[in-house]
Design an enzyme around this catalytic site. Structure first.
Site, mmCIF file in Angstrom:
data_model
loop_
_atom_site.group_PDB
_atom_site.id
_atom_site.type_symbol
_atom_site.label_atom_id
_atom_site.label_comp_id
_atom_site.label_asym_id
_atom_site.label_seq_id
_atom_site.Cartn_x
_atom_site.Cartn_y
_atom_site.Cartn_z
ATOM 1 N N LYS A 64 0.817 -1.212 0.000
ATOM 2 C CA LYS A 64 0.000 0.000 0.000
ATOM 3 C C LYS A 64 0.864 1.281 0.000
ATOM 4 C CE LYS A 64 -4.226 -1.835 2.213
ATOM 5 N NZ LYS A 64 -5.191 -1.596 3.313
ATOM 6 N N GLU A 105 -10.054 -9.097 -8.225
ATOM 7 C CA GLU A 105 -8.976 -8.134 -7.961
ATOM 8 C C GLU A 105 -7.817 -8.299 -8.955
ATOM 9 O OE1 GLU A 105 -10.034 -7.493 -3.240
ATOM 10 O OE2 GLU A 105 -8.202 -8.591 -3.749
ATOM 11 N N ARG A 140 1.987 -6.716 8.861
ATOM 12 C CA ARG A 140 1.283 -5.539 9.389
ATOM 13 C C ARG A 140 1.811 -5.146 10.762
ATOM 14 N NH1 ARG A 140 -4.695 -7.101 6.988
ATOM 15 N NH2 ARG A 140 -4.667 -5.655 5.247
ATOM 16 N N THR A 176 -5.986 -7.083 10.311
ATOM 17 C CA THR A 176 -6.211 -5.797 9.634
ATOM 18 C C THR A 176 -5.630 -4.634 10.438
ATOM 19 O OG1 THR A 176 -8.248 -6.723 8.723
ATOM 20 C CG2 THR A 176 -8.019 -4.322 8.636
ATOM 21 N N HIS A 210 -2.368 -5.283 1.389
ATOM 22 C CA HIS A 210 -3.717 -5.790 1.110
ATOM 23 C C HIS A 210 -3.594 -7.209 0.592
ATOM 24 C CE1 HIS A 210 -7.723 -6.248 -0.647
ATOM 25 N NE2 HIS A 210 -7.096 -6.798 -1.673
ATOM 26 N N TYR A 213 -12.552 -1.018 -4.113
ATOM 27 C CA TYR A 213 -13.128 -1.272 -2.782
ATOM 28 C C TYR A 213 -14.652 -1.134 -2.778
ATOM 29 C CZ TYR A 213 -8.698 -1.549 -0.151
ATOM 30 O OH TYR A 213 -7.483 -1.946 0.377
ATOM 31 N N ASN A 215 -2.019 0.278 6.936
ATOM 32 C CA ASN A 215 -1.646 -1.065 7.382
ATOM 33 C C ASN A 215 -0.796 -1.835 6.370
ATOM 34 O OD1 ASN A 215 -3.714 -1.569 5.617
ATOM 35 N ND2 ASN A 215 -4.972 -2.746 7.037
HETATM 36 P P1 GDP Z 1 -8.408 -6.528 5.015
HETATM 37 O O1 GDP Z 1 -8.940 -7.599 4.110
HETATM 38 O O2 GDP Z 1 -7.701 -7.058 6.233
HETATM 39 O O3 GDP Z 1 -7.569 -5.494 4.286
HETATM 40 O O4 GDP Z 1 -9.674 -5.726 5.601
HETATM 41 P P2 GDP Z 1 -11.049 -5.262 4.925
HETATM 42 O O5 GDP Z 1 -11.185 -5.801 3.521
HETATM 43 O O6 GDP Z 1 -12.132 -5.548 5.895
HETATM 44 O O7 GDP Z 1 -10.907 -3.677 4.849
HETATM 45 C C1 GDP Z 1 -10.164 -3.073 3.808
HETATM 46 C C2 GDP Z 1 -9.296 -1.994 4.422
HETATM 47 O O8 GDP Z 1 -10.139 -0.994 4.991
HETATM 48 C C3 GDP Z 1 -8.420 -2.475 5.583
HETATM 49 O O9 GDP Z 1 -7.179 -2.985 5.148
HETATM 50 C C4 GDP Z 1 -8.262 -1.226 6.424
HETATM 51 O O10 GDP Z 1 -7.192 -0.408 5.938
HETATM 52 C C5 GDP Z 1 -9.575 -0.513 6.204
HETATM 53 N N1 GDP Z 1 -10.502 -0.807 7.307
HETATM 54 C C6 GDP Z 1 -11.175 -1.941 7.562
HETATM 55 N N2 GDP Z 1 -11.934 -1.845 8.659
HETATM 56 C C7 GDP Z 1 -11.759 -0.577 9.105
HETATM 57 C C8 GDP Z 1 -12.276 0.166 10.213
HETATM 58 O O11 GDP Z 1 -13.071 -0.334 11.004
HETATM 59 N N3 GDP Z 1 -11.853 1.460 10.337
HETATM 60 C C9 GDP Z 1 -10.977 2.034 9.464
HETATM 61 N N4 GDP Z 1 -10.611 3.293 9.655
HETATM 62 N N5 GDP Z 1 -10.461 1.364 8.417
HETATM 63 C C10 GDP Z 1 -10.842 0.080 8.241
#
Ligand code: GDP
Length: 137
Positions: free
Chosen positions: A9, A126, A102, A91, A115, A49, A112
């Site tokens: 990222k 994707e 991470r 995450t 991805h 996204y 973080n």
């Molecule tokens: P991943 O698969 O672990 O990347 O998580 P997700 O697909 O659920 O979310 C995509 C990205 O959105 C994550 O990598 C985080 O950077 C962000 N994200 C997810 N959940 C949250 C949240 O509750 N708050 C915030 N600020 N960012 C979030």
């Protein structure tokens, strides 16, 4: 063998962690099938996204993902989707286990570092979003 989609990222590229993350990818036995540095537009980040479009963090997430260059990858290994998610860790870097990317390279849930696709259907979407067939060896 399975393929997954990964991103180094914008935060990690900006902090010059890309080389260290790529070294970790190779060290655990992934084959890199495709790799490119891109700088997503806001609209491209929103398309990527789209599953999160109703979430409160969608605006911040897509601002961040379009804030600078990132590195997109196709990684191949046995059970690649789970293997890459295990290497990334949780995450939220504050909750990620020791030894995960991470934990080492992430600063916050917004920044973080990496991805990874979460399922075969997501990986197919994707990979197709960022790579043309002829770019995938
Ligand atoms: P991943 O698969 O672990 O990347 O998580 P997700 O697909 O659920 O979310 C995509 C990205 O959105 C994550 O990598 C985080 O950077 C962000 N994200 C997810 N959940 C949250 C949240 O509750 N708050 C915030 N600020 N960012 C979030």
């Amino acid at each position: 063998m399975q393929r997954t989609f990964a991103i180094i990222k914008p935060d990690a590229v900006q902090k010059q962690y890309a080389g260290r993350i790529l070294a970790r990818i190779e060290a655990v036995g992934f084959t890199v099938r495709a790799l490119r540095m891109i700088h997503m537009s806001k609209a491209e980040a929103e398309g990527f996204y789209h599953v999160h479009r109703e979430r409160p963090f969608f605006g911040g997430l897509t601002d961040f993902m379009s804030s600078g260059p990132c590195i997109v990858l196709c990684l191949e290994a046995a059970d690649a989707i789970k293997k890459w998610r295990d290497l990334m860790g949780a995450t939220d870097p504050a909750k990620a286990a020791d030894g995960t990317l991470r934990k080492e390279f992430g600063a916050s849930i917004d920044n973080n570092a990496t991805h990874g696709s979460d399922a075969p259907e997501t990986a197919a979407f994707e990979l197709g979003y960022f790579f043309r067939g002829m770019e995938l060896r």
